[in-house]
Motif scaffolding. Sequence first.
Motif, PDB file in Angstrom:
ATOM      1  N   THR A  64      13.738   7.897  -8.927  1.00  0.00           N
ATOM      2  CA  THR A  64      13.183   7.444  -7.655  1.00  0.00           C
ATOM      3  C   THR A  64      12.454   8.618  -7.012  1.00  0.00           C
ATOM      4  OG1 THR A  64      13.695   6.345  -5.558  1.00  0.00           O
ATOM      5  CG2 THR A  64      15.235   8.044  -6.306  1.00  0.00           C
ATOM      6  N   GLU A  65      11.789   8.372  -5.887  1.00  0.00           N
ATOM      7  CA  GLU A  65      11.009   9.417  -5.236  1.00  0.00           C
ATOM      8  C   GLU A  65      11.900  10.606  -4.880  1.00  0.00           C
ATOM      9  OE1 GLU A  65       8.819   5.589  -4.564  1.00  0.00           O
ATOM     10  OE2 GLU A  65      10.896   6.281  -4.485  1.00  0.00           O
ATOM     11  N   GLY A  66      11.413  11.811  -5.189  1.00  0.00           N
ATOM     12  CA  GLY A  66      12.158  13.025  -4.871  1.00  0.00           C
ATOM     13  C   GLY A  66      12.977  13.575  -6.016  1.00  0.00           C
ATOM     14  N   ASP A  67      13.179  12.784  -7.084  1.00  0.00           N
ATOM     15  CA  ASP A  67      13.941  13.277  -8.237  1.00  0.00           C
ATOM     16  C   ASP A  67      13.121  14.312  -9.006  1.00  0.00           C
ATOM     17  OD1 ASP A  67      15.948  11.583  -7.560  1.00  0.00           O
ATOM     18  OD2 ASP A  67      15.553  10.098  -9.125  1.00  0.00           O
ATOM     19  N   ARG A  68      13.824  15.267  -9.583  1.00  0.00           N
ATOM     20  CA  ARG A  68      13.173  16.256 -10.446  1.00  0.00           C
ATOM     21  C   ARG A  68      13.414  15.870 -11.907  1.00  0.00           C
ATOM     22  NH1 ARG A  68      11.032  20.516  -7.931  1.00  0.00           N
ATOM     23  NH2 ARG A  68      11.606  20.827  -5.748  1.00  0.00           N
ATOM     24  N   VAL A  80       6.833  -6.864 -14.926  1.00  0.00           N
ATOM     25  CA  VAL A  80       6.138  -7.038 -16.196  1.00  0.00           C
ATOM     26  C   VAL A  80       4.913  -6.136 -16.174  1.00  0.00           C
ATOM     27  CG1 VAL A  80       4.952  -8.661 -17.715  1.00  0.00           C
ATOM     28  CG2 VAL A  80       6.970  -9.391 -16.433  1.00  0.00           C
ATOM     29  N   LEU A  81       4.835  -5.217 -17.128  1.00  0.00           N
ATOM     30  CA  LEU A  81       3.783  -4.200 -17.129  1.00  0.00           C
ATOM     31  C   LEU A  81       2.955  -4.289 -18.400  1.00  0.00           C
ATOM     32  CD1 LEU A  81       5.930  -1.162 -15.902  1.00  0.00           C
ATOM     33  CD2 LEU A  81       4.551  -2.722 -14.520  1.00  0.00           C
ATOM     34  N   GLY A  82       1.684  -3.943 -18.262  1.00  0.00           N
ATOM     35  CA  GLY A  82       0.804  -3.861 -19.412  1.00  0.00           C
ATOM     36  C   GLY A  82       0.789  -2.453 -19.978  1.00  0.00           C
ATOM     37  N   MET A  83       0.209  -2.324 -21.147  1.00  0.00           N
ATOM     38  CA  MET A  83       0.125  -1.015 -21.776  1.00  0.00           C
ATOM     39  C   MET A  83      -0.744  -0.074 -20.926  1.00  0.00           C
ATOM     40  SD  MET A  83      -1.351  -0.001 -25.555  1.00  0.00           S
ATOM     41  CE  MET A  83      -0.252  -1.169 -26.357  1.00  0.00           C
ATOM     42  N   GLY A  84      -0.252   1.130 -20.676  1.00  0.00           N
ATOM     43  CA  GLY A  84      -1.015   2.136 -19.940  1.00  0.00           C
ATOM     44  C   GLY A  84      -0.793   2.126 -18.439  1.00  0.00           C
ATOM     45  N   GLU A  85       0.020   1.216 -17.920  1.00  0.00           N
ATOM     46  CA  GLU A  85       0.284   1.210 -16.480  1.00  0.00           C
ATOM     47  C   GLU A  85       1.225   2.346 -16.098  1.00  0.00           C
ATOM     48  OE1 GLU A  85       0.899  -2.337 -14.197  1.00  0.00           O
ATOM     49  OE2 GLU A  85       0.418  -3.597 -15.926  1.00  0.00           O
ATOM     50  N   ALA A  86       1.058   2.851 -14.864  1.00  0.00           N
ATOM     51  CA  ALA A  86       1.861   3.979 -14.387  1.00  0.00           C
ATOM     52  C   ALA A  86       3.190   3.476 -13.835  1.00  0.00           C
ATOM     53  CB  ALA A  86       1.109   4.760 -13.320  1.00  0.00           C
ATOM     54  N   VAL A  87       4.260   4.091 -14.308  1.00  0.00           N
ATOM     55  CA  VAL A  87       5.595   3.782 -13.799  1.00  0.00           C
ATOM     56  C   VAL A  87       5.968   4.739 -12.673  1.00  0.00           C
ATOM     57  CG1 VAL A  87       8.048   3.716 -14.411  1.00  0.00           C
ATOM     58  CG2 VAL A  87       6.339   2.773 -15.971  1.00  0.00           C
ATOM     59  N   ALA A  88       5.505   5.989 -12.768  1.00  0.00           N
ATOM     60  CA  ALA A  88       5.817   6.991 -11.747  1.00  0.00           C
ATOM     61  C   ALA A  88       4.693   8.009 -11.692  1.00  0.00           C
ATOM     62  CB  ALA A  88       7.148   7.679 -12.038  1.00  0.00           C
ATOM     63  N   GLN A  89       4.542   8.624 -10.508  1.00  0.00           N
ATOM     64  CA  GLN A  89       3.584   9.708 -10.316  1.00  0.00           C
ATOM     65  C   GLN A  89       4.379  10.998 -10.180  1.00  0.00           C
ATOM     66  OE1 GLN A  89       0.400   9.149 -10.425  1.00  0.00           O
ATOM     67  NE2 GLN A  89      -0.737  10.761  -9.397  1.00  0.00           N
ATOM     68  N   ILE A  90       4.052  11.997 -11.009  1.00  0.00           N
ATOM     69  CA  ILE A  90       4.829  13.228 -11.057  1.00  0.00           C
ATOM     70  C   ILE A  90       3.939  14.403 -10.666  1.00  0.00           C
ATOM     71  CG2 ILE A  90       6.118  14.805 -12.554  1.00  0.00           C
ATOM     72  CD1 ILE A  90       6.929  12.341 -14.176  1.00  0.00           C
ATOM     73  N   GLY A  91       4.435  15.204  -9.716  1.00  0.00           N
ATOM     74  CA  GLY A  91       3.758  16.447  -9.334  1.00  0.00           C
ATOM     75  C   GLY A  91       4.360  17.604 -10.099  1.00  0.00           C
ATOM     76  N   SER A  92       3.507  18.370 -10.786  1.00  0.00           N
ATOM     77  CA  SER A  92       4.008  19.466 -11.621  1.00  0.00           C
ATOM     78  C   SER A  92       3.145  20.703 -11.420  1.00  0.00           C
ATOM     79  CB  SER A  92       3.997  19.048 -13.097  1.00  0.00           C
ATOM     80  OG  SER A  92       2.667  18.829 -13.538  1.00  0.00           O
ATOM     81  N   GLY A  93       3.593  21.796 -12.032  1.00  0.00           N
ATOM     82  CA  GLY A  93       2.830  23.044 -11.983  1.00  0.00           C
ATOM     83  C   GLY A  93       2.979  23.817 -10.698  1.00  0.00           C
ATOM     84  N   GLY A  94       3.983  23.487  -9.874  1.00  0.00           N
ATOM     85  CA  GLY A  94       4.151  24.187  -8.604  1.00  0.00           C
ATOM     86  C   GLY A  94       3.296  23.585  -7.505  1.00  0.00           C
ATOM     87  N   VAL A  95       3.309  24.210  -6.334  1.00  0.00           N
ATOM     88  CA  VAL A  95       2.561  23.702  -5.180  1.00  0.00           C
ATOM     89  C   VAL A  95       1.631  24.773  -4.641  1.00  0.00           C
ATOM     90  CG1 VAL A  95       4.335  22.050  -4.515  1.00  0.00           C
ATOM     91  CG2 VAL A  95       4.454  24.362  -3.624  1.00  0.00           C
ATOM     92  N   PHE A  96       0.632  24.335  -3.912  1.00  0.00           N
ATOM     93  CA  PHE A  96      -0.301  25.233  -3.253  1.00  0.00           C
ATOM     94  C   PHE A  96      -0.708  24.609  -1.934  1.00  0.00           C
ATOM     95  CE2 PHE A  96      -2.785  22.311  -5.743  1.00  0.00           C
ATOM     96  CZ  PHE A  96      -3.841  21.989  -4.908  1.00  0.00           C
ATOM     97  N   LEU A  98       6.861  11.845  -7.245  1.00  0.00           N
ATOM     98  CA  LEU A  98       6.237  11.627  -5.943  1.00  0.00           C
ATOM     99  C   LEU A  98       6.190  10.154  -5.549  1.00  0.00           C
ATOM    100  CD1 LEU A  98       3.218  14.089  -6.260  1.00  0.00           C
ATOM    101  CD2 LEU A  98       5.488  14.528  -5.322  1.00  0.00           C
ATOM    102  N   ALA A  99       5.996   9.289  -6.519  1.00  0.00           N
ATOM    103  CA  ALA A  99       5.872   7.854  -6.217  1.00  0.00           C
ATOM    104  C   ALA A  99       6.348   7.041  -7.410  1.00  0.00           C
ATOM    105  CB  ALA A  99       4.426   7.490  -5.879  1.00  0.00           C
ATOM    106  N   VAL A 100       6.989   5.920  -7.115  1.00  0.00           N
ATOM    107  CA  VAL A 100       7.415   4.956  -8.140  1.00  0.00           C
ATOM    108  C   VAL A 100       6.896   3.588  -7.684  1.00  0.00           C
ATOM    109  CG1 VAL A 100       9.332   3.946  -9.407  1.00  0.00           C
ATOM    110  CG2 VAL A 100       9.468   6.326  -8.630  1.00  0.00           C
ATOM    111  N   PRO A 101       5.704   3.191  -8.154  1.00  0.00           N
ATOM    112  CA  PRO A 101       5.074   1.967  -7.636  1.00  0.00           C
ATOM    113  C   PRO A 101       5.590   0.676  -8.260  1.00  0.00           C
ATOM    114  CG  PRO A 101       3.632   3.019  -9.207  1.00  0.00           C
ATOM    115  CD  PRO A 101       4.829   3.907  -9.085  1.00  0.00           C
TER     116      PRO A 101
END
Length: 323
Positions: free
Chosen positions: A61-65, A173-189, A164-167
């Motif tokens: 869920t949102e906020g998980d690492r 029911v999902l199609g091929m290539g749909e996003a399950v979660a948005q992940i922020g990586s590589g640190g922040v700026f 960051l997001a779980v839409p």
Amino acid sequence: MKFTFVSMLLLFLGSALSAETLEVKLEPVTEWKPVYGEIEARNLLPARTRISGTLVTLAVTEGDRVETGQVIATIEDDKLGVQIDAMSANLDSLKAQQANAEAELTRGKQLLERGTITEQRLDALQTAVDVLVGQITATEAQRQVIRRQVEEGDVLAPEAGIVLAVPVSQGSVLGMGEAVAQIGSGGVFLRLSIPERFAGAFQEGDEIAIEGGAGQGTGTIAKLYPQIQGGRVQADVEVTDLDDRYLGLRLPVRLPVGERQVILVPEHALSRSGGLDFVTVDTPEGQVGRVVIPGIGITRDGTVWREVLTGLEAGDRVVISNE
């Protein structure tokens, strides 16, 4: 009366010995532009499905690492299981046919030794066995492909980071290539949006001041984007130990956009009386108090200096008390 005169004289001499004069001059001061920066993740990566089907498990869920390759969700397609069962049954049938064809081939070899059948008939029996072996191999390969598709129902985190997001939700029911979660990586700026009129006032490597909030202190402009959008320039700022708990958090920032010449005096050189600010100026006629209008305060080497907007000119000698 004599005692009073002597006391006043000593007091005056003590005051004179405890004071010094400073010749003021125009000094360059950095001019800062206040703007707001927003904390953003360096990379925004979607965790996508590799097959179509129903979302049966959702582990984040949102906020998980998450770590690279971690299973964050599972997609199932019932048709794949049916296809595997059908191919397994087909393989059983082909293997039974293969066993029968190999038995026929063995009998054919025995009959050929007796001269009962021809070489042509034996070749036909061998071909039938070879065809069945090929069909079994192809069917097994197809079943392995489908099994691989079933394994690809696991949705993996592309990189280590924070969700960051779980839409979607479990049961979707999902199609091929749909996003399950948005992940922020590589640190922040810190990303800045700066008015275009200041585009030429700074460059990569310049230091900025962060006035408050997470990562309070200073930062360095790491990247300037060449495209101006909506009259603003985008810039990325590297900040040590920037707090990444809240992406999108806005922080007040000051940017160096130029220099101006000002007159500065130490804070303790100012005195206030009757609602007015004074400094003592040493003139040929003696020390006189002069009304000034002070401006902003600037800290240099631990000493607070005040800008004087009016009341002093370059070359004036200001009396500064050492007490």
